[in-house]
Design an enzyme around this catalytic site. Structure first.
Site, PDB file in Angstrom:
ATOM      1  N   ASP A 112      -8.150   5.215   4.508  1.00 41.83           N
ATOM      2  CA  ASP A 112      -7.890   3.970   3.543  1.00 41.83           C
ATOM      3  C   ASP A 112      -9.128   3.175   3.296  1.00 41.83           C
ATOM      4  O   ASP A 112      -9.307   2.810   1.890  1.00 41.83           O
ATOM      5  CB  ASP A 112      -6.980   2.978   3.984  1.00 41.83           C
ATOM      6  CG  ASP A 112      -6.232   2.063   2.935  1.00 41.83           C
ATOM      7  OD1 ASP A 112      -5.618   2.802   1.997  1.00 41.83           O
ATOM      8  OD2 ASP A 112      -6.458   0.848   2.921  1.00 41.83           O
ATOM      9  N   GLU A 145      -2.991  -4.350  -3.584  1.00 37.64           N
ATOM     10  CA  GLU A 145      -3.041  -5.236  -4.779  1.00 37.64           C
ATOM     11  C   GLU A 145      -2.943  -4.627  -5.916  1.00 37.64           C
ATOM     12  O   GLU A 145      -2.544  -5.006  -6.949  1.00 37.64           O
ATOM     13  CB  GLU A 145      -4.459  -6.008  -4.553  1.00 37.64           C
ATOM     14  CG  GLU A 145      -4.704  -6.824  -3.273  1.00 37.64           C
ATOM     15  CD  GLU A 145      -5.150  -5.888  -1.956  1.00 37.64           C
ATOM     16  OE1 GLU A 145      -5.035  -4.792  -1.964  1.00 37.64           O
ATOM     17  OE2 GLU A 145      -5.787  -6.640  -1.133  1.00 37.64           O
ATOM     18  N   HIS A 154      -3.793   0.966  -3.368  1.00 37.41           N
ATOM     19  CA  HIS A 154      -3.884  -0.122  -2.391  1.00 37.41           C
ATOM     20  C   HIS A 154      -2.743  -1.224  -2.632  1.00 37.41           C
ATOM     21  O   HIS A 154      -2.348  -1.251  -3.853  1.00 37.41           O
ATOM     22  CB  HIS A 154      -5.194  -0.843  -2.586  1.00 37.41           C
ATOM     23  CG  HIS A 154      -6.164  -0.126  -1.543  1.00 37.41           C
ATOM     24  ND1 HIS A 154      -7.320  -0.460  -1.275  1.00 37.41           N
ATOM     25  CD2 HIS A 154      -6.357   1.284  -1.372  1.00 37.41           C
ATOM     26  CE1 HIS A 154      -8.184   0.414  -0.623  1.00 37.41           C
ATOM     27  NE2 HIS A 154      -7.557   1.601  -0.774  1.00 37.41           N
ATOM     28  N   CYS A 170     -10.087  -3.576  -4.791  1.00 34.79           N
ATOM     29  CA  CYS A 170      -9.093  -4.642  -5.198  1.00 34.79           C
ATOM     30  C   CYS A 170      -9.693  -6.010  -5.623  1.00 34.79           C
ATOM     31  O   CYS A 170      -9.164  -6.691  -6.500  1.00 34.79           O
ATOM     32  CB  CYS A 170      -8.060  -4.940  -3.847  1.00 34.79           C
ATOM     33  SG  CYS A 170      -7.359  -3.392  -3.671  1.00 34.79           S
ATOM     34  N   ASN A 221       0.795  -1.159  -0.048  1.00 31.29           N
ATOM     35  CA  ASN A 221       0.009  -0.038  -0.121  1.00 31.29           C
ATOM     36  C   ASN A 221       1.023   1.284  -0.288  1.00 31.29           C
ATOM     37  O   ASN A 221       1.718   1.297   0.810  1.00 31.29           O
ATOM     38  CB  ASN A 221      -0.818  -0.130   1.338  1.00 31.29           C
ATOM     39  CG  ASN A 221      -1.795   1.179   1.195  1.00 31.29           C
ATOM     40  OD1 ASN A 221      -1.749   2.332   1.036  1.00 31.29           O
ATOM     41  ND2 ASN A 221      -3.197   0.753   1.240  1.00 31.29           N
ATOM     42  N   CYS A 232     -10.328  -5.408  -0.454  1.00 33.53           N
ATOM     43  CA  CYS A 232     -11.574  -4.728  -0.417  1.00 33.53           C
ATOM     44  C   CYS A 232     -12.399  -4.739  -1.769  1.00 33.53           C
ATOM     45  O   CYS A 232     -11.773  -5.498  -2.716  1.00 33.53           O
ATOM     46  CB  CYS A 232     -11.199  -3.138  -0.238  1.00 33.53           C
ATOM     47  SG  CYS A 232     -10.435  -2.082  -1.616  1.00 33.53           S
TER      48      CYS A 232
END
Lengths: 143, 143
Positions: free
Chosen positions: A140, A52, A50, A80, A39, A77
């Site tokens: 975030d 990923e 993020h 992602c 991140n 999330c």
């Protein structure tokens, strides 16, 4: 724990050492790491960086992701998870989902095999971060 | 057509002029443009640089997106729809979904109001691009 998750944890720790959010990710193809990332929201001032997303970005333009496996220290999330669905990634392996439930059902509905390893080290690292920096954490996840 | 969609179309045209994919996006808050962007996959060699992602990235770190409206010339794919869901954007207005169905139901399930304007100019611009550059287009949607 397999060595790929170990690399994702290393990435998360790099992020923490940089003053960022400790989430790490690794993209694997044919038993080899294609790319890794963590991140970068704080470091790049980018709300979308993020782990990923950064990891997939670091893979360049593979074109086809159907034979890749995405590792992440935390359950992805919706951003992602959406990336995994859109890019046709078939397997996602995560360190934990205790600190954040993410979107496993959304991924499964789209045919992704999601495995949650429930790794203590991941759970503790994230729990400590959320306690220490709730401001960063809640920003975030778009709250 | 409202002026915000006109700005998104301008962004799409900028992308095309740069040799990229003609999809543009604008983020609006309180009747004012917060940020704009267009697909940058070719320009930045980044498979994740979809128009909506670039546009939200260009907004910096707003923290809260619940009072923003996301405009896009094309229905968001799952990556971009996932971004809208994760960031709590409540309204998405798109130019068209004829050339790409995207993920409107996924957004609606998560409480986003999705409006498809079916704008001829958007449909024709994308149709022409897909005909001219199928290689770029099919890479973009993860096929």
């Amino acid at each position: 724990m397999d060595s790929f998750m170990q690399c994702a944890i290393e990435e998360a720790k790099k992020g923490l050492a940089e003053g960022g959010i400790p989430i790490g990710s690794v993209l694997v193809r044919n038993g080899q790491i294609v790319s890794r990332g963590h991140n970068m929201r704080v470091q790049e001032n980018d709300p979308l960086a993020h782990a990923e997303i950064v990891c997939i970005r670091n893979s360049g333009r593979l074109g086809n992701y159907s034979d890749t496996i995405l590792y992440s220290t935390l359950m992805p999330c919706y951003l992602c998870a959406g990336a995994a669905v859109q890019f046709g990634i078939k397997k996602v392996i995560v360190g934990e989902s205790e600190n954040f439930p993410g979107g496993p059902e959304f991924m499964r509905e789209h045919g992704i095999e999601v495995t949650d390893l429930g790794i203590c080290e991941c759970i503790e690292m994230m729990k400590r971060f959320i306690k220490d920096r709730p401001d960063l954490w809640y920003e975030d996840i778009g709250k």
